[in-house]
Design a protein around this motif. Structure first.
Motif, mmCIF file in Angstrom:
data_model
loop_
_atom_site.group_PDB
_atom_site.id
_atom_site.type_symbol
_atom_site.label_atom_id
_atom_site.label_comp_id
_atom_site.label_asym_id
_atom_site.label_seq_id
_atom_site.Cartn_x
_atom_site.Cartn_y
_atom_site.Cartn_z
ATOM 1 N N THR A 136 0.785 -0.854 -0.593
ATOM 2 C CA THR A 136 -0.309 -0.118 0.213
ATOM 3 C C THR A 136 0.802 1.328 0.656
ATOM 4 O O THR A 136 0.069 2.419 0.032
ATOM 5 C CB THR A 136 -1.064 0.465 1.193
ATOM 6 O OG1 THR A 136 0.204 0.147 2.478
ATOM 7 C CG2 THR A 136 -1.788 -1.204 1.776
ATOM 8 N N HIS A 268 2.502 3.863 4.629
ATOM 9 C CA HIS A 268 1.345 3.257 4.016
ATOM 10 C C HIS A 268 0.873 2.814 5.671
ATOM 11 O O HIS A 268 0.701 3.612 6.036
ATOM 12 C CB HIS A 268 2.640 1.351 3.791
ATOM 13 C CG HIS A 268 3.267 1.088 5.552
ATOM 14 N ND1 HIS A 268 2.382 -0.347 5.909
ATOM 15 C CD2 HIS A 268 4.553 1.739 6.254
ATOM 16 C CE1 HIS A 268 3.885 -0.239 7.071
ATOM 17 N NE2 HIS A 268 4.534 1.065 7.092
ATOM 18 N N ASP A 269 -0.233 1.354 4.699
ATOM 19 C CA ASP A 269 -1.208 1.883 5.684
ATOM 20 C C ASP A 269 -0.953 1.288 6.970
ATOM 21 O O ASP A 269 -0.426 0.047 6.532
ATOM 22 C CB ASP A 269 -2.331 0.756 4.515
ATOM 23 C CG ASP A 269 -3.347 0.355 5.642
ATOM 24 O OD1 ASP A 269 -3.446 0.580 6.199
ATOM 25 O OD2 ASP A 269 -4.282 -0.353 5.350
ATOM 26 N N THR A 271 -2.091 -0.814 9.092
ATOM 27 C CA THR A 271 -2.827 -2.090 9.280
ATOM 28 C C THR A 271 -2.002 -3.521 8.750
ATOM 29 O O THR A 271 -2.248 -3.816 8.942
ATOM 30 C CB THR A 271 -3.834 -2.058 9.421
ATOM 31 O OG1 THR A 271 -4.739 -1.657 8.242
ATOM 32 C CG2 THR A 271 -5.095 -0.560 9.678
ATOM 33 N N GLU A 272 -1.349 -2.801 7.676
ATOM 34 C CA GLU A 272 0.248 -3.515 7.684
ATOM 35 C C GLU A 272 1.155 -4.098 7.788
ATOM 36 O O GLU A 272 2.115 -2.546 8.094
ATOM 37 C CB GLU A 272 -0.079 -3.063 6.026
ATOM 38 C CG GLU A 272 0.255 -3.793 4.584
ATOM 39 C CD GLU A 272 0.846 -3.385 3.103
ATOM 40 O OE1 GLU A 272 1.207 -1.680 3.808
ATOM 41 O OE2 GLU A 272 0.394 -3.923 2.656
#
Ligand code: OGA
Ligand code: MN
Length: 290
Positions: A136, A268-269, A271-272
């Motif tokens: 992401t 980036h996201d 949660t990744e």
């Protein structure tokens, strides 16, 4: 062993195939790697599923691996002390939130910098192994600071020529609001002054030398003006014609030259998961003005 070196961008960055990082290099191969590195500044070694021990052993063939001074935030691996953890997963395999101190400190890497520039003899280069990569964002971007120096507008050139900038490890925590270094850490890492225009010890070429997350002063300038100058220089540098943006694949290993490039990661996201392990090659000589 013959290396296959393919540029990834006209300014810097090349992919290197035909090498297994788990095996020791013979003298000719080692020299070929160094020559490719001198020429391309950032090398990408795809498909290298190395262990931390193999990562450190490969690094040792190029120089002495740095052992990160700060132990308080868990950024240094407990298991292999030469490994710096660029990771949002803790040692219990739990995803950390961006508010955690280690993550705040790592977030400074989203701004242009060069590793360990706050040391009297800053790092030569770094090797980053992508173990769990982001899809992401989390691109690592690099700038060729030789080109930036060559094309720097005269007005900026005049402000840096013959001057030094200060690099302070503590500046990073002031910038991103991570915990300030302890008294002992501050004593071990006093601010240092390096020339803003430097000569590369191997290539002999001249580059601009800034590290925006650590620079807190410039010789002969008032503090606010110094910070604005560093920001202006970083902004000029961050143009696509000077930049390679690396989109990671699992088990890419990147090796960059801290003496003539700056880098910054994109967000980036959160949660990744993103897990990268880094070694850093210790600098053996002071920064020499060009
Ligand atoms: C580093 C760094 C970039 C990234 O490891 O030195 O700045 O891609 N990280 O996380
Ligand atoms: Mn970095």
């Amino acid at each position: 062993m013959s290396l296959i070196v393919t540029p990834r961008h006209p300014a810097l960055g090349a992919e290197v195939r035909g090498l297994d990082l788990r095996r020791p290099m013979d003298a000719a191969t080692r020299q070929a790697v160094i020559d490719a590195w001198t020429r391309h500044l950032v090398l990408v070694f795809p498909e290298q599923p190395i262990s931390d021990e193999e990562h450190v052993a490969f690094t040792r063939q190029l120089g002495e691996p740095e052992i990160f001074q700060q132990t308080s935030l868990g950024l240094r691996s407990d298991r292999v002390k030469e490994i710096f953890l660029v990771s949002n997963v803790d040692k219990h395999d739990r995803l950390m939130t961006p508010a955690e101190p280690s993550q705040k400190q790592l977030s400074s890497a989203r701004q242009w910098h060069t590793d360990s520039s706050y040391l009297p003899t800053p790092s030569v280069g770094s090797l980053l192994h992508g173990i769990e990569i982001s899809r992401t964002g989390g691109l690592t971007q690099f700038i060729n600071m030789y080109l930036v120096w060559e094309e720097l507008p005269d007005a900026l050139r005049r402000q840096v020529e013959g001057k030094r900038a200060r690099h302070d490890f503590g500046m990073m925590s002031r910038l991103v609001g991570s915990p300030a270094p302890s008294g002992a850490e501050r004593a071990a890492l006093p601010p240092v002054w390096h020339p803003l225009v430097r000569r590369h010890p191997v290539s002999g070429r001249t580059s601009l030398y800034i590290s925006s997350i650590y620079n807190d002063a410039v010789e002969g300038m008032e503090e606010g003006a110094a910070r604005r100058l560093i920001e202006e220089l970083s902004e000029f540098a961050a143009q696509p014609q000077y930049m390679y943006r690396h989109a990671w694949e699992p088990h890419d290993v990147l090796m960059w030259d801290n003496r003539c490039t700056v880098h910054a990661v994109t967000s980036h996201d959160p949660t990744e998961r993103r897990v990268m392990h880094r070694t850093t090659i210790v600098g053996r000589e002071p920064v020499v003005a060009a």
